[in-house]
Design a protein around this motif. Structure first.
Motif, PDB file in Angstrom:
ATOM      1  N   LEU A  13     -13.103   3.554  -6.730  1.00 27.43           N
ATOM      2  CA  LEU A  13     -13.814   2.490  -6.030  1.00 27.43           C
ATOM      3  C   LEU A  13     -15.290   2.804  -5.965  1.00 27.43           C
ATOM      4  O   LEU A  13     -15.683   3.978  -5.938  1.00 27.43           O
ATOM      5  CB  LEU A  13     -13.272   2.332  -4.593  1.00 27.43           C
ATOM      6  N   GLN A  14     -16.064   1.750  -5.893  1.00 34.33           N
ATOM      7  CA  GLN A  14     -17.494   1.948  -5.599  1.00 34.33           C
ATOM      8  C   GLN A  14     -17.649   1.985  -4.079  1.00 34.33           C
ATOM      9  O   GLN A  14     -16.861   1.373  -3.332  1.00 34.33           O
ATOM     10  CB  GLN A  14     -18.307   0.805  -6.189  1.00 34.33           C
ATOM     11  N   GLU A  15     -18.638   2.691  -3.630  1.00 35.78           N
ATOM     12  CA  GLU A  15     -18.926   2.753  -2.203  1.00 35.78           C
ATOM     13  C   GLU A  15     -19.022   1.341  -1.649  1.00 35.78           C
ATOM     14  O   GLU A  15     -19.725   0.494  -2.199  1.00 35.78           O
ATOM     15  CB  GLU A  15     -20.226   3.522  -1.968  1.00 35.78           C
ATOM     16  N   GLY A  16     -18.284   1.079  -0.535  1.00 32.30           N
ATOM     17  CA  GLY A  16     -18.310  -0.237   0.069  1.00 32.30           C
ATOM     18  C   GLY A  16     -17.251  -1.195  -0.437  1.00 32.30           C
ATOM     19  O   GLY A  16     -17.057  -2.271   0.144  1.00 32.30           O
ATOM     20  N   GLU A  17     -16.544  -0.836  -1.504  1.00 31.49           N
ATOM     21  CA  GLU A  17     -15.532  -1.709  -2.105  1.00 31.49           C
ATOM     22  C   GLU A  17     -14.175  -1.456  -1.455  1.00 31.49           C
ATOM     23  O   GLU A  17     -13.504  -0.458  -1.735  1.00 31.49           O
ATOM     24  CB  GLU A  17     -15.464  -1.439  -3.611  1.00 31.49           C
ATOM     25  N   SER A  18     -13.733  -2.339  -0.606  1.00 30.28           N
ATOM     26  CA  SER A  18     -12.482  -2.156   0.141  1.00 30.28           C
ATOM     27  C   SER A  18     -11.266  -2.307  -0.769  1.00 30.28           C
ATOM     28  O   SER A  18     -11.302  -3.042  -1.762  1.00 30.28           O
ATOM     29  CB  SER A  18     -12.407  -3.174   1.273  1.00 30.28           C
ATOM     30  N   SER A  19     -10.172  -1.622  -0.413  1.00 31.58           N
ATOM     31  CA  SER A  19      -8.942  -1.693  -1.192  1.00 31.58           C
ATOM     32  C   SER A  19      -7.759  -1.212  -0.351  1.00 31.58           C
ATOM     33  O   SER A  19      -7.930  -0.831   0.811  1.00 31.58           O
ATOM     34  CB  SER A  19      -9.073  -0.846  -2.457  1.00 31.58           C
ATOM     35  N   SER A  20      -6.572  -1.248  -0.945  1.00 36.18           N
ATOM     36  CA  SER A  20      -5.358  -0.815  -0.258  1.00 36.18           C
ATOM     37  C   SER A  20      -4.520   0.079  -1.153  1.00 36.18           C
ATOM     38  O   SER A  20      -4.442  -0.149  -2.364  1.00 36.18           O
ATOM     39  CB  SER A  20      -4.505  -2.029   0.149  1.00 36.18           C
ATOM     40  N   LEU A  21      -3.906   1.078  -0.541  1.00 33.49           N
ATOM     41  CA  LEU A  21      -2.952   1.937  -1.217  1.00 33.49           C
ATOM     42  C   LEU A  21      -1.562   1.552  -0.741  1.00 33.49           C
ATOM     43  O   LEU A  21      -1.356   1.235   0.440  1.00 33.49           O
ATOM     44  CB  LEU A  21      -3.209   3.415  -0.878  1.00 33.49           C
ATOM     45  N   ASN A  22      -0.587   1.620  -1.659  1.00 33.75           N
ATOM     46  CA  ASN A  22       0.760   1.170  -1.349  1.00 33.75           C
ATOM     47  C   ASN A  22       1.753   2.315  -1.302  1.00 33.75           C
ATOM     48  O   ASN A  22       1.663   3.271  -2.087  1.00 33.75           O
ATOM     49  CB  ASN A  22       1.223   0.156  -2.402  1.00 33.75           C
ATOM     50  N   CYS A  23       2.694   2.230  -0.367  1.00 30.95           N
ATOM     51  CA  CYS A  23       3.786   3.190  -0.283  1.00 30.95           C
ATOM     52  C   CYS A  23       5.078   2.383  -0.095  1.00 30.95           C
ATOM     53  O   CYS A  23       5.287   1.802   0.977  1.00 30.95           O
ATOM     54  CB  CYS A  23       3.557   4.135   0.895  1.00 30.95           C
ATOM     55  N   SER A  24       5.897   2.355  -1.132  1.00 33.84           N
ATOM     56  CA  SER A  24       7.192   1.672  -1.043  1.00 33.84           C
ATOM     57  C   SER A  24       8.265   2.685  -0.710  1.00 33.84           C
ATOM     58  O   SER A  24       8.238   3.808  -1.233  1.00 33.84           O
ATOM     59  CB  SER A  24       7.523   0.997  -2.381  1.00 33.84           C
ATOM     60  N   TYR A  25       9.217   2.296   0.138  1.00 34.02           N
ATOM     61  CA  TYR A  25      10.216   3.279   0.533  1.00 34.02           C
ATOM     62  C   TYR A  25      11.591   2.649   0.694  1.00 34.02           C
ATOM     63  O   TYR A  25      11.727   1.449   0.919  1.00 34.02           O
ATOM     64  CB  TYR A  25       9.799   3.970   1.836  1.00 34.02           C
TER      65      TYR A  25
END
Lengths: 113, 112
Positions: A13-25
């Motif tokens: 990511l670039q600084e300031g670029e929001s995102s999400s990480l996923n955890c499936s269980y």
């Protein structure tokens, strides 16, 4: 058997670029869903515990959420110091392994200036 | 306050040898857990001790053993080392037998 799958494996990511990480269980009975951060050459550092679907926890730029099948770690306006590997871990009932955490392989996050 | 301390930090052994890894928990913490982390993987559970009793054991062969002492410190022993035992061995402590763990920096074992 309890299973944890994290995606993506790596994220840039670039600084300031929001995102999400996923955890499936998958788990027979959820005792807790945990998020840890691990820097290179260090042990994991505890971030959050989630116990039931709908629960949310926040800390600075990080927010963890939980559904019955997934957990997300949202990173808002990340900074380079947020670069690390983020690990999701599951504790389930139904085994005789005490409070054993079942970790995913992690998402390696790199935030560039 | 001191965190979880582990020793040694790095060690090199040859196949067939034995190794002892040591861990001192955070003061006041009564539970110690051991995890093995192979490069590129998440930590894998080996043992959990609480109040000096084994509370859980992961899917590792009997070559792996551990114990917790009256001062709550712990040792992990591995006999008859194999090349596949090369990994980072992490110790974690907690107030009780929960999943909110405080990890040490690990002992890096290389088996040649």
């Amino acid at each position: 058997e309890d299973q944890v799958t994290q995606s993506p494996e790596a994220l840039r990511l670039q600084e300031g670029e929001s995102s999400s990480l996923n955890c499936s269980y998958t788990v027979s009975g959820l005792r807790g869903l945990f998020w840890y951060r691990q820097d290179p050459g260090k042990g994991p550092e505890f971030l959050f515990t989630l116990y039931s679907a709908g629960e949310e926890k926040e800390k600075e730029r990080l927010k963890a959420t939980l559904t019955k099948k997934e957990s997300f770690l949202h990173i808002t306006a990340p900074k380079p110091e947020d670069s690390a590997t983020y690990l999701c871990a599951l504790a389930g009932y139904g085994s005789n392994s005490g409070y054993a955490l079942n970790f995913g392989k992690g998402t390696s996050l790199l935030v560039t200036p | 306050d001191a965190g979880v301390t582990q020793s040694p930090t790095h060690l090199i052994k040859t196949r067939g040898q034995h190794v002892t890894l040591r861990c001192s928990p955070i003061s006041g913490h009564k539970s110690v857990s051991w995890y093995q982390q192979v490069l590129g993987q998440g930590p894998q559970f080996i043992f959990q001790y609480y109040e000096k009793e084994e509370r859980g054991r992961g899917n590792f062969p009997d070559r792996f053993s551990a114990r917790q002492f009256p001062n709550y410190s712990s040792e992990l022993n591995v006999n008859a080392l194999l090349l596949g035992d090369s990994a980072l061995y992490l110790c974690a402590s907690s107030l009780a037998a929960t999943g909110e763990l405080f990890f040490g920096e690990g002992s890096r074992l290389t088996v040649l």
